[in-house]
Write a protein that holds these residues in place. Structure first.
Motif, short mmCIF file in Angstrom:
data_model
loop_
_atom_site.label_atom_id
_atom_site.label_comp_id
_atom_site.label_asym_id
_atom_site.label_seq_id
_atom_site.Cartn_x
_atom_site.Cartn_y
_atom_site.Cartn_z
N ASP A 237 36.33 -16.04 27.67
CA ASP A 237 36.56 -17.45 27.33
C ASP A 237 37.36 -17.63 26.05
O ASP A 237 38.06 -18.63 25.89
CB ASP A 237 35.22 -18.18 27.20
CG ASP A 237 34.48 -18.30 28.52
OD1 ASP A 237 35.02 -17.88 29.56
OD2 ASP A 237 33.35 -18.83 28.51
N HIS B 142 38.71 -30.09 21.24
CA HIS B 142 39.06 -29.19 22.34
C HIS B 142 38.12 -27.98 22.38
O HIS B 142 37.53 -27.66 23.42
CB HIS B 142 40.51 -28.73 22.21
CG HIS B 142 40.89 -27.67 23.21
ND1 HIS B 142 41.02 -27.95 24.56
CD2 HIS B 142 41.13 -26.34 23.08
CE1 HIS B 142 41.34 -26.83 25.20
NE2 HIS B 142 41.41 -25.85 24.33
N ASN B 143 37.97 -27.30 21.25
CA ASN B 143 37.14 -26.10 21.22
C ASN B 143 35.65 -26.41 21.30
O ASN B 143 34.88 -25.60 21.81
CB ASN B 143 37.47 -25.24 20.00
CG ASN B 143 38.78 -24.52 20.19
OD1 ASN B 143 39.16 -24.17 21.30
ND2 ASN B 143 39.50 -24.32 19.11
N LYS C 80 34.90 -26.42 24.88
CA LYS C 80 34.90 -25.04 25.42
C LYS C 80 33.62 -24.31 25.01
O LYS C 80 33.01 -23.61 25.81
CB LYS C 80 36.12 -24.27 24.90
CG LYS C 80 37.40 -24.55 25.65
CD LYS C 80 38.55 -23.74 25.11
CE LYS C 80 38.41 -22.28 25.47
NZ LYS C 80 39.59 -21.47 25.09
N TRP C 81 33.23 -24.47 23.75
CA TRP C 81 32.01 -23.80 23.26
C TRP C 81 30.77 -24.37 23.95
O TRP C 81 29.84 -23.63 24.27
CB TRP C 81 31.89 -23.92 21.75
CG TRP C 81 32.63 -22.84 21.04
CD1 TRP C 81 33.79 -22.97 20.32
CD2 TRP C 81 32.28 -21.45 20.99
NE1 TRP C 81 34.17 -21.74 19.84
CE2 TRP C 81 33.27 -20.79 20.23
CE3 TRP C 81 31.24 -20.70 21.52
CZ2 TRP C 81 33.23 -19.43 19.98
CZ3 TRP C 81 31.20 -19.32 21.27
CH2 TRP C 81 32.19 -18.71 20.51
N TYR D 263 30.57 -22.76 27.23
CA TYR D 263 30.16 -21.36 27.04
C TYR D 263 28.66 -21.28 26.79
O TYR D 263 27.95 -20.49 27.42
CB TYR D 263 30.93 -20.73 25.86
CG TYR D 263 30.45 -19.35 25.55
CD1 TYR D 263 30.95 -18.25 26.23
CD2 TYR D 263 29.46 -19.13 24.58
CE1 TYR D 263 30.48 -16.97 25.97
CE2 TYR D 263 28.99 -17.86 24.31
CZ TYR D 263 29.50 -16.78 25.01
OH TYR D 263 29.03 -15.52 24.76
#
Length: 163
Positions: A60, A78-79, A82-83, A86
Motif C-alpha cells: 500500500d 489523501h493519505n 489510505k491509512w 490500511y
C-alpha cells in the motif's frame, strides 16, 4: 449494559481518562525505546502478524520513507484515507488496532516532544516493523544510552542530592 458500548457523546472529556491514556502511551514508548536499545532490531518481532502487516504496508505504501515520517504527509486528506483503509484491514486481527500510540518521526531521534507523532497502533506497527526489517532502528543502541525514565529520574535525584 456494557458502559463501553454507549455513545461517546455521553461521556464528554474525562480528564482522568486522558491522563491514564497519556501515562499508558508514555509507558509503551519508554518500553519500546529500551527494547530498541537492547536487541538487533532486524530480528525483533512486534506482533505474531508482523509478516502480514509488513507485506500489506509495502504493497500500500511502497515508496514511503520510514526513516523520517513527516506528520503532514501521513495525515493529509489523501493519505489519511489510505491509512484508514490500511488500518481497517487489521480491525479483527490486531487487538486495539486503532489505539493512539506514540511514534518517533525520525529514527535518528528519541521520543521527545519535537520527534513524536500520535498514530493508530497498527500504523505504528507498520512503520516500526519496516524500520526494524530495513535496519533503520539498529543505530538506536549506538546513539542512545537507554534506560527507563524512572531510572533516569532516580539518577538525576541522586546527582541533585550529592551536589
Amino acid at each position: 449494559m456494557d458502559v463501553l458500548t454507549r455513545p461517546a457523546e455521553e461521556f464528554g472529556n474525562d480528564e482522568t481518562l486522558e491522563h491514564l491514556w497519556a501515562a499508558k502511551a508514555m509507558e509503551h514508548s519508554d518500553i519500546y525505546f529500551n527494547v530498541l536499545c537492547s536487541v538487533d532490531t532486524r530480528l525483533l518481532r512486534l506482533t505474531p502478524h508482523d509478516d502480514l502487516i509488513y507485506t500489506h504496508f509495502r504493497q500500500d505504501f511502497p515508496d514511503l520513507n520510514v526513516a523520517y515520517i513527516k506528520e503532514n504527509e501521513i495525515k493529509n486528506n489523501h493519505n489519511k484515507a489510505k491509512w484508514r483503509a490500511y488500518c481497517e484491514k487489521f480491525k479483527n486481527i490486531i487487538e486495539d488496532y486503532s489505539f493512539g500510540t506514540l511514534m518517533r518521526a525520525d529514527t535518528k531521534g528519541d521520543y521527545s516532544e519535537q520527534n513524536t507523532i500520535l498514530v493508530p497502533r497498527v500504523q505504528f506497527y507498520a512503520i516500526e516493523i519496516a524500520r526494524n526489517r530495513e535496519g533503520l532502528n539498529n543505530d538506536v543502541k549506538k546513539r542512545f544510552k537507554c534506560q527507563s525514565k524512572a531510572n533516569l529520574e532516580a539518577q538525576e535525584h541522586k546527582t541533585a542530592v550529592a551536589v
